[in-house]
Design a protein around this motif. Sequence first.
Motif, short mmCIF file in Angstrom:
data_model
loop_
_atom_site.label_atom_id
_atom_site.label_comp_id
_atom_site.label_asym_id
_atom_site.label_seq_id
_atom_site.Cartn_x
_atom_site.Cartn_y
_atom_site.Cartn_z
N PHE A 29 -6.88 -0.34 -5.47
CA PHE A 29 -7.54 1.02 -5.07
C PHE A 29 -8.14 0.81 -3.74
O PHE A 29 -7.94 1.93 -3.16
N SER A 30 -8.58 -0.33 -3.26
CA SER A 30 -9.18 -0.15 -1.91
C SER A 30 -8.18 0.12 -0.94
O SER A 30 -8.79 0.38 0.28
N SER A 31 -6.81 0.08 -1.05
CA SER A 31 -5.93 0.54 0.00
C SER A 31 -5.59 1.87 0.09
O SER A 31 -4.79 2.27 0.77
N TYR A 32 -6.20 2.71 -1.02
CA TYR A 32 -5.79 4.12 -0.93
C TYR A 32 -6.82 4.88 -0.53
O TYR A 32 -7.88 4.72 -0.75
N ASN A 52 -10.80 7.91 3.54
CA ASN A 52 -10.01 6.90 3.92
C ASN A 52 -10.26 5.88 3.21
O ASN A 52 -11.23 5.77 2.40
N TRP A 53 -9.28 4.79 3.22
CA TRP A 53 -9.63 3.52 2.26
C TRP A 53 -10.99 2.68 2.48
O TRP A 53 -11.34 2.20 1.69
N THR A 54 -11.38 2.79 3.68
CA THR A 54 -12.56 1.99 4.29
C THR A 54 -13.65 2.97 3.70
O THR A 54 -14.84 2.56 3.64
N ARG A 100 -1.36 6.46 -0.07
CA ARG A 100 -1.60 5.20 0.86
C ARG A 100 -2.37 6.02 2.36
O ARG A 100 -3.09 5.23 2.92
N ILE A 101 -2.14 7.25 2.33
CA ILE A 101 -2.49 7.71 3.74
C ILE A 101 -3.36 8.84 3.36
O ILE A 101 -3.01 9.88 2.66
N ILE A 102 -4.45 9.20 4.29
CA ILE A 102 -5.34 10.15 3.96
C ILE A 102 -4.57 11.45 4.18
O ILE A 102 -4.07 11.60 5.50
N ALA A 103 -4.78 12.62 3.45
CA ALA A 103 -4.13 13.93 3.68
C ALA A 103 -5.00 14.77 3.20
O ALA A 103 -5.98 14.87 2.19
N THR A 104 -4.87 16.14 3.79
CA THR A 104 -5.69 17.36 3.23
C THR A 104 -4.75 18.44 2.53
O THR A 104 -5.24 19.49 2.26
N SER A 105 -3.66 17.81 2.06
CA SER A 105 -2.45 18.74 1.59
C SER A 105 -2.34 17.99 0.31
O SER A 105 -2.11 16.94 0.17
N HIS A 106 -1.98 18.77 -0.96
CA HIS A 106 -1.82 18.23 -2.11
C HIS A 106 -0.50 17.59 -2.05
O HIS A 106 -0.13 16.48 -2.96
N GLN A 107 0.30 17.99 -1.23
CA GLN A 107 1.55 17.39 -1.09
C GLN A 107 1.66 15.95 -0.47
O GLN A 107 2.51 15.02 -0.60
N GLY A 108 0.37 15.41 0.02
CA GLY A 108 0.29 14.13 0.71
C GLY A 108 0.07 13.27 -0.40
O GLY A 108 -0.33 12.06 -0.23
N TYR A 109 -0.19 13.56 -1.87
CA TYR A 109 -0.72 12.73 -2.83
C TYR A 109 0.31 12.61 -3.99
O TYR A 109 0.72 13.50 -4.25
N HIS A 110 0.48 11.29 -4.30
CA HIS A 110 1.37 11.16 -5.21
C HIS A 110 0.93 10.91 -6.53
O HIS A 110 1.23 11.13 -7.57
N TYR A 111 -0.49 10.36 -6.72
CA TYR A 111 -1.17 9.89 -8.13
C TYR A 111 -2.30 11.12 -8.15
O TYR A 111 -3.01 11.36 -7.33
#
Length: 122
Positions: A29-32, A52-54, A100-111
């Motif tokens: 989790f901490s890496s997402y 972001n993850w941190t 894995r990478i911060i994004a502001t679009s829903h397309q950037g999220y897999h889970y």
Amino acid sequence: QVQLVESGGGLVQAGGSLRLSCAASGRTFSSYAMGWFRQAPGKEREFVAAINWTGGRSYYADSVKGRFTISRDNAKNTVYLQMNTLKPEDTAVYYCAADRIIATSHQGYHYWGQGTQVTVSS
């Protein structure tokens, strides 16, 4: 694989507050990066906030800036969305998302989680 479960939604009067939680399974989790999105009836899913993850970097939609705060506790595998000064237009199903990478679009999220309903009465 990451599984997400949101909680904390409910009915609140305008001007009130709610805190949403999103509990994640998995040891990584901490890496997402984590995001919150919302979808009102008849509308497209829209970005609310991301972190972001941190926890050191966050982004907000203009419509919630100054009212909502995203935070995370990696020891508890949980991300939060503190929502203050709620408005009727905040009414929606709120979803948390991870990738894995911060994004502001829903397309950037897999889970994605299953969502939690937030209703703000006027």
